[in-house]
Design a protein around this motif. Structure first.
Motif, PDB file in Angstrom:
ATOM      1  N   PHE A 100     -33.150  38.917 -38.078  1.00 47.99           N
ATOM      2  CA  PHE A 100     -32.787  37.948 -37.051  1.00 47.99           C
ATOM      3  C   PHE A 100     -32.027  38.706 -35.975  1.00 47.99           C
ATOM      4  O   PHE A 100     -31.120  39.492 -36.272  1.00 47.99           O
ATOM      5  N   VAL A 101     -32.408  38.491 -34.725  1.00 46.87           N
ATOM      6  CA  VAL A 101     -31.829  39.226 -33.602  1.00 46.87           C
ATOM      7  C   VAL A 101     -31.144  38.246 -32.657  1.00 46.87           C
ATOM      8  O   VAL A 101     -31.746  37.243 -32.241  1.00 46.87           O
ATOM      9  N   LEU A 102     -29.884  38.523 -32.318  1.00 42.59           N
ATOM     10  CA  LEU A 102     -29.156  37.771 -31.297  1.00 42.59           C
ATOM     11  C   LEU A 102     -29.194  38.587 -30.014  1.00 42.59           C
ATOM     12  O   LEU A 102     -28.700  39.724 -29.973  1.00 42.59           O
ATOM     13  N   ALA A 103     -29.789  38.037 -28.984  1.00 41.09           N
ATOM     14  CA  ALA A 103     -30.020  38.781 -27.745  1.00 41.09           C
ATOM     15  C   ALA A 103     -28.711  39.260 -27.140  1.00 41.09           C
ATOM     16  O   ALA A 103     -27.668  38.601 -27.241  1.00 41.09           O
ATOM     17  N   GLY A 104     -28.759  40.407 -26.490  1.00 39.33           N
ATOM     18  CA  GLY A 104     -27.602  40.933 -25.786  1.00 39.33           C
ATOM     19  C   GLY A 104     -27.642  40.549 -24.314  1.00 39.33           C
ATOM     20  O   GLY A 104     -28.494  39.782 -23.858  1.00 39.33           O
ATOM     21  N   SER A 105     -26.706  41.081 -23.571  1.00 40.21           N
ATOM     22  CA  SER A 105     -26.614  40.820 -22.133  1.00 40.21           C
ATOM     23  C   SER A 105     -25.956  42.020 -21.480  1.00 40.21           C
ATOM     24  O   SER A 105     -25.692  43.035 -22.124  1.00 40.21           O
ATOM     25  N   ARG A 106     -25.663  41.890 -20.198  1.00 42.76           N
ATOM     26  CA  ARG A 106     -24.968  42.977 -19.495  1.00 42.76           C
ATOM     27  C   ARG A 106     -23.630  43.289 -20.153  1.00 42.76           C
ATOM     28  O   ARG A 106     -23.153  44.424 -20.132  1.00 42.76           O
ATOM     29  N   TRP A 107     -23.006  42.250 -20.756  1.00 44.31           N
ATOM     30  CA  TRP A 107     -21.650  42.412 -21.256  1.00 44.31           C
ATOM     31  C   TRP A 107     -21.563  42.377 -22.784  1.00 44.31           C
ATOM     32  O   TRP A 107     -20.485  42.551 -23.331  1.00 44.31           O
ATOM     33  N   ALA A 108     -22.658  42.106 -23.469  1.00 44.39           N
ATOM     34  CA  ALA A 108     -22.621  41.995 -24.923  1.00 44.39           C
ATOM     35  C   ALA A 108     -23.854  42.674 -25.515  1.00 44.39           C
ATOM     36  O   ALA A 108     -24.966  42.471 -25.027  1.00 44.39           O
ATOM     37  N   GLN A 109     -23.653  43.481 -26.545  1.00 45.81           N
ATOM     38  CA  GLN A 109     -24.766  44.209 -27.132  1.00 45.81           C
ATOM     39  C   GLN A 109     -25.603  43.297 -28.020  1.00 45.81           C
ATOM     40  O   GLN A 109     -25.150  42.264 -28.508  1.00 45.81           O
ATOM     41  N   GLU A 110     -26.856  43.674 -28.213  1.00 46.12           N
ATOM     42  CA  GLU A 110     -27.753  42.961 -29.119  1.00 46.12           C
ATOM     43  C   GLU A 110     -27.247  43.123 -30.550  1.00 46.12           C
ATOM     44  O   GLU A 110     -26.775  44.189 -30.941  1.00 46.12           O
ATOM     45  N   LEU A 111     -27.345  42.039 -31.327  1.00 39.86           N
ATOM     46  CA  LEU A 111     -26.904  42.054 -32.718  1.00 39.86           C
ATOM     47  C   LEU A 111     -28.082  41.742 -33.625  1.00 39.86           C
ATOM     48  O   LEU A 111     -28.903  40.880 -33.310  1.00 39.86           O
ATOM     49  N   ARG A 112     -28.150  42.445 -34.778  1.00 43.76           N
ATOM     50  CA  ARG A 112     -29.261  42.255 -35.700  1.00 43.76           C
ATOM     51  C   ARG A 112     -28.725  42.020 -37.108  1.00 43.76           C
ATOM     52  O   ARG A 112     -27.762  42.674 -37.530  1.00 43.76           O
ATOM     53  N   TYR A 113     -29.367  41.107 -37.825  1.00 43.10           N
ATOM     54  CA  TYR A 113     -28.961  40.775 -39.178  1.00 43.10           C
ATOM     55  C   TYR A 113     -30.192  40.718 -40.073  1.00 43.10           C
ATOM     56  O   TYR A 113     -31.178  40.049 -39.739  1.00 43.10           O
ATOM     57  N   GLU A 120     -17.594  38.211 -36.600  1.00 42.72           N
ATOM     58  CA  GLU A 120     -18.108  39.467 -36.067  1.00 42.72           C
ATOM     59  C   GLU A 120     -18.799  39.241 -34.724  1.00 42.72           C
ATOM     60  O   GLU A 120     -18.619  40.022 -33.777  1.00 42.72           O
ATOM     61  N   ILE A 121     -19.576  38.163 -34.626  1.00 45.08           N
ATOM     62  CA  ILE A 121     -20.276  37.867 -33.370  1.00 45.08           C
ATOM     63  C   ILE A 121     -19.267  37.610 -32.264  1.00 45.08           C
ATOM     64  O   ILE A 121     -19.445  38.058 -31.121  1.00 45.08           O
ATOM     65  N   GLN A 122     -18.186  36.901 -32.609  1.00 44.71           N
ATOM     66  CA  GLN A 122     -17.164  36.620 -31.608  1.00 44.71           C
ATOM     67  C   GLN A 122     -16.529  37.917 -31.094  1.00 44.71           C
ATOM     68  O   GLN A 122     -16.289  38.076 -29.892  1.00 44.71           O
ATOM     69  N   ARG A 123     -16.282  38.865 -31.978  1.00 42.74           N
ATOM     70  CA  ARG A 123     -15.685  40.142 -31.552  1.00 42.74           C
ATOM     71  C   ARG A 123     -16.634  40.932 -30.660  1.00 42.74           C
ATOM     72  O   ARG A 123     -16.190  41.703 -29.810  1.00 42.74           O
ATOM     73  N   MET A 124     -17.930  40.734 -30.840  1.00 42.32           N
ATOM     74  CA  MET A 124     -18.926  41.511 -30.104  1.00 42.32           C
ATOM     75  C   MET A 124     -19.427  40.804 -28.846  1.00 42.32           C
ATOM     76  O   MET A 124     -20.355  41.281 -28.200  1.00 42.32           O
ATOM     77  N   SER A 125     -18.809  39.682 -28.508  1.00 42.97           N
ATOM     78  CA  SER A 125     -19.250  38.903 -27.343  1.00 42.97           C
ATOM     79  C   SER A 125     -18.191  38.931 -26.257  1.00 42.97           C
ATOM     80  O   SER A 125     -16.999  39.103 -26.531  1.00 42.97           O
ATOM     81  N   GLU A 126     -18.644  38.747 -25.017  1.00 45.40           N
ATOM     82  CA  GLU A 126     -17.720  38.656 -23.896  1.00 45.40           C
ATOM     83  C   GLU A 126     -18.372  37.820 -22.809  1.00 45.40           C
ATOM     84  O   GLU A 126     -19.425  38.179 -22.285  1.00 45.40           O
ATOM     85  N   SER A 147     -24.403  32.623 -24.203  1.00 44.49           N
ATOM     86  CA  SER A 147     -25.583  32.142 -24.937  1.00 44.49           C
ATOM     87  C   SER A 147     -26.415  33.335 -25.375  1.00 44.49           C
ATOM     88  O   SER A 147     -26.686  34.248 -24.582  1.00 44.49           O
ATOM     89  N   ARG A 148     -26.829  33.312 -26.647  1.00 44.20           N
ATOM     90  CA  ARG A 148     -27.671  34.369 -27.194  1.00 44.20           C
ATOM     91  C   ARG A 148     -28.937  33.742 -27.772  1.00 44.20           C
ATOM     92  O   ARG A 148     -28.858  32.908 -28.684  1.00 44.20           O
ATOM     93  N   ALA A 149     -30.088  34.122 -27.259  1.00 47.09           N
ATOM     94  CA  ALA A 149     -31.338  33.677 -27.847  1.00 47.09           C
ATOM     95  C   ALA A 149     -31.447  34.225 -29.262  1.00 47.09           C
ATOM     96  O   ALA A 149     -31.102  35.382 -29.527  1.00 47.09           O
ATOM     97  N   VAL A 150     -31.925  33.390 -30.195  1.00 43.74           N
ATOM     98  CA  VAL A 150     -32.123  33.800 -31.577  1.00 43.74           C
ATOM     99  C   VAL A 150     -33.607  34.070 -31.785  1.00 43.74           C
ATOM    100  O   VAL A 150     -34.434  33.165 -31.645  1.00 43.74           O
TER     101      VAL A 150
END
Length: 789
Positions: free
Chosen positions: A542-555, A576-582, A592-595
């Motif tokens: 499962f991939v949570l999309a990244g952005s200019r300010w937040a890296q992509e996350l994978r589980y 963990e997602i909260q720490r990796m978001s901005e 918002s992160r597309a799943v």
């Protein structure tokens, strides 16, 4: 290398309710090497106390004091007390995005430009967030190292505060703000002209507050002293572009005609008789500076007001201003043929019987008489997808289904099918009941027959009325089920999804081998998510999309193969997602992160096929929601803590009906109250319906009669005007917070709801992440008999 110092000038006066949020948005900037000069312009309220608290807690903040002199002189004082490499200006009731300073300075460090500016958004509690009309054109596209002479549309950029200026550039040209209102434009435009190059960013860097009360400086537009300053500012701008390239000069003059000239002529709606002459003189002064060419490039109604101004026709100026103020250009008058056999149409505006007025100012441009459509609802029933909408030729009344024809065809590369429709009277674009409504049922058999993944189906409208015929694709999706439609499976395994195209047209797209969200649940501080892949898989993520300010996350997903499909399950660790978001949203603080699912080297979007409710969980002061997008894909949003409304129903009928809203309280406070609120014009005062005290789950029951029992009379000029506009609000003394309740996507997809009590009609729908009840007259009046004939 140390980041260059950015000096931030923040004048303040009478903004006790807002300055704290403003300074907070500056303090949390990702660009931290800042020097914040807060200029106390003799503020009479508690603003100074709040500013001092920031100075005490953060060494980057300091206060400079001066007697009240106005915004321009306060900015000048701030500049004199700064020494940064860059300088920017923030109005103390506004907000800046977290990465706005960093983006603008990064652009200038790369290009060497003299200044950089970014887009802006308007916001308040009642209407949410929306694009800023003042920045719509100049900041439509990102352009680096450009110039106003290269792209003259930049001349429309009037505001000083959504920008960062190189300090050496500022000092070289000695910019100072004049001691008047509307002090921005002369400085901003001169900087554009003087700059070597400028950087224009289309992404928003600034949030411009729109007061519920309408009491900001720029909304006091019709006072004489205000208009004098406006004309003074406009004259300074006209002098600036006197020797500029012709296209820059033209754009600037048209901008002034669009805003400043209209402000003067609109003042005649309320000008006292003993002040008429000086208002006329003021208007003449501006028109003489602008020239007739700028007015001729404006609308014909502007030209009509221009001719009345030049003739010093006070009576007509008053009538025209009132007609426009009361919404006459939106509703009211219909177009009529110039002569019985003419192909041209005209508007019987006030002044039609004045012989000195040119006849062409009354002509209706052909483009204004286009086909206008709206999709009011798109809902699934046992029969199929039911689409309700309206279609009309703008400004022509549709008297009856016999005189005004509507045909709807489903069209694609392979389909052209005339559809049966049901006709009915509905509210047209003039706010009146007429034969514009239609309903079409797209049966399951039709949907199955049209299925083709490469060819979306759209809907062609053909409308005829009074000998005029128009043809266009069905568009104009209204907030609610039309903009947030659910999808479904049809026989053959096709997923059919209603949606809006980039051009705003209603479209049906078909998809096979759909990747589906099956369900989700909160366990501790994790969301356990389950999906179905349309193929056998041994490994997936499962991939949570990244952005200019937040890296992509994978589980990693646990995969269980069941024949030709795979059930995939994963845990999303919210801390963990909260720490990796901005976030980069200073108002709603939303990320918002597309799943998606990654398998076999490809990513696949997840269609929401699970139960129709949002999964939510709070982590500290962050709210996580797993929910759906308008396209029915799965998304994980992180935002500030807000109450949400998850369902709405109307129980009973007529005046005895009750609006029932239910939702959840994510705040951790138990003293919240929820009520429908509407602000009174021109004040910060409001009235509320009886409130309900909130627990973890809340329910507000409001009689329809309470919402629709409002004082106000509709006008023939603009039947579309609301008599009242209620917003669902929550408030807490403990949290010192009052904000609009967030409507959930699964509530939005059921909207709108219409309630009627015999006298008034209320339409309940979402608007920019808020929930509203717009109240109008139940039976709109027939059109007024045209004058002058």
């Amino acid at each position: 290398m140390t980041d260059p110092l950015l000096s931030v000038v923040v004048p303040f006066y009478g903004v006790e309710a807002y300055i704290g949020d403003c300074l907070e948005s500056i303090a949390v900037q990702s660009y931290s090497n800042i020097d914040v000069v807060m200029v106390d312009d003799g503020s009479p309220d508690g603003s100074r106390v709040i500013a001092q608290q920031w100075a005490d807690r953060d060494s980057r903040f300091r206060i400079v004091t001066q007697p009240n002199a106005g915004l321009g002189p306060a900015r000048n004082t701030g500049v004199k007390n700064t020494n940064g490499d860059y300088i920017t200006f923030i109005d103390s009731d506004d907000l800046v995005t977290r990465h706005g300073f960093a983006r603008m300075i990064s652009a200038m460090e790369t290009t060497g430009s003299s200044l950089a500016g970014g887009n802006a958004r308007r916001f308040n509690n009642s209407t949410g967030v929306k694009p800023s009309w003042a920045h719509l054109h100049a900041f439509a596209r990102t352009r680096y190292a450009t110039h106003v002479t290269e792209h003259p549309v930049i001349a429309r950029d009037r505001m000083v505060w959504n920008k960062v200026y190189r300090r050496s550039f500022w000092d070289e040209f000695g910019y100072e703000f004049p001691p008047i209102r509307y002090e921005d434009y002369p400085v901003t435009l001169k900087a554009h002209l003087d700059a070597v190059t400028v950087d224009i960013l289309s992404e928003p860097v600034y949030y411009w507050r729109e007061r519920e009360s309408g009491d900001s400086i720029t909304q006091q537009v019709f006072k004489y002293e205000n208009l004098v300053d406006r004309v003074t500012s406009a004259s300074m701008v006209i002098d600036l572009v006197a020797d500029a390239p012709i296209e820059v000069r033209r754009r600037t003059h048209v901008m002034l005609a669009e805003s400043d000239f209209v402000a003067i002529v609109q003042a005649f709606a309320d000008v006292p008789d003993d002040q008429v002459d000086k208002f006329l003189d003021l208007g003449h002064d501006l028109v003489e500076r602008l020239g007739i060419d700028a007015l001729q490039r404006r609308t014909r109604y502007d030209q009509l007001q221009y001719h009345a101004m030049m003739a010093r026709d006070t009576e007509l100026l008053r009538e025209l201003a009132v007609f426009r103020r009361d919404g006459g250009l939106r509703g009211g008058l219909r177009a009529r043929r110039v002569t019985p056999r003419s192909r041209r149409f005209e508007y019987p505006y006030p002044g039609y019987d004045k012989r000195y007025l040119p006849r062409d100012v009354f002509l209706a441009p052909t483009k204004e008489m286009a086909l206008r459509s709206a999709v009011n609802a798109a809902r699934w029933t046992d029969e199929g997808l039911v689409v309700r909408g309206t279609a009309e030729i703008r400004h022509l009344r549709s008297d009856s289904p016999g005189s005004a024809t509507i045909k709807v065809r489903a069209v694609s590369k392979q389909v052209r099918q005339l559809l049966p429709i049901r006709r009915f009277d509905d509210i047209d674009s003039h706010g009146q009941l007429s034969a514009v409504g239609f309903e079409v049922t797209l049966t399951h058999a039709m949907l199955e027959h049209w299925a083709d993944e490469d060819n979306p189906v759209r809907f062609d409208l053909q409308v005829g009325n009074k000998g005029v015929r128009r043809n266009a694709l069905l568009k104009g999706l209204r907030p609610g089920s039309a903009t947030m439609p659910a999808g479904t499976f049809v026989d053959g395994g096709w997923w059919v999804q209603p949606a809006s195209t980039r051009a705003g047209e209603l479209s049906l797209t078909y998809h096979q081998d759909t990747w589906q969200l099956l369900g989700a649940a909160v366990e501790g501080d994790e969301i356990v998510i389950t999906a179905r892949a349309p193929r056998p898989l041994q490994v997936g993520q499962f991939v949570l999309a990244g952005s200019r300010w937040a890296q992509e996350l994978r589980y990693p997903a646990d995969c269980v193969i069941d024949g030709a499909t795979t059930t995939m399950t994963a845990r999303l660790p919210l801390r963990e997602i909260q720490r990796m978001s901005e976030d980069d949203d200073p108002y709603l603080r939303t990320t918002s992160r597309a799943v998606t699912v990654k398998a076999g080297g490809s990513k696949h979007q997840l269609r929401w096929t699970a139960d129709r409710h949002t999964i939510g969980h709070r982590i500290d002061d962050h709210l996580f929601r797993l929910t759906r997008t308008p396209g029915n894909f799965t998304v994980l949003t992180e935002s500030a803590i807000r109450l949400s409304s998850d369902s709405l129903a109307v129980e009973g009928e007529g005046a005895q009906a009750t609006v029932v809203v239910r939702g959840r309280n994510w705040t951790g406070y138990d003293d919240f109250q929820v009520a429908w609120r509407r602000y009174l014009p021109g004040t910060e005062d409001f009235v509320e319906t009886p409130a309900t005290v909130v627990g973890d789950e809340w329910e507000l029951r409001t009689p329809v009669a309470t919402l629709l029992d409002v004082v106000g009379e509709p006008t023939d000029v603009d039947p579309l005007a609301d008599l009242a506009d209620w917003t669902l609000f929550c408030a807490s003394e403990t949290a010192d917070l009052a904000t609009a309740v967030l409507p959930g996507p699964f509530l939005v997809e059921q909207a709108p709801w219409v309630v009627v009590d015999g006298h008034h009609r209320g339409t309940i729908a979402s608007r920019a992440d808020t929930l509203h009840v717009a109240v109008r007259e139940a039976a709109p009046p027939a059109p007024e008999t045209a004058k002058g004939r």
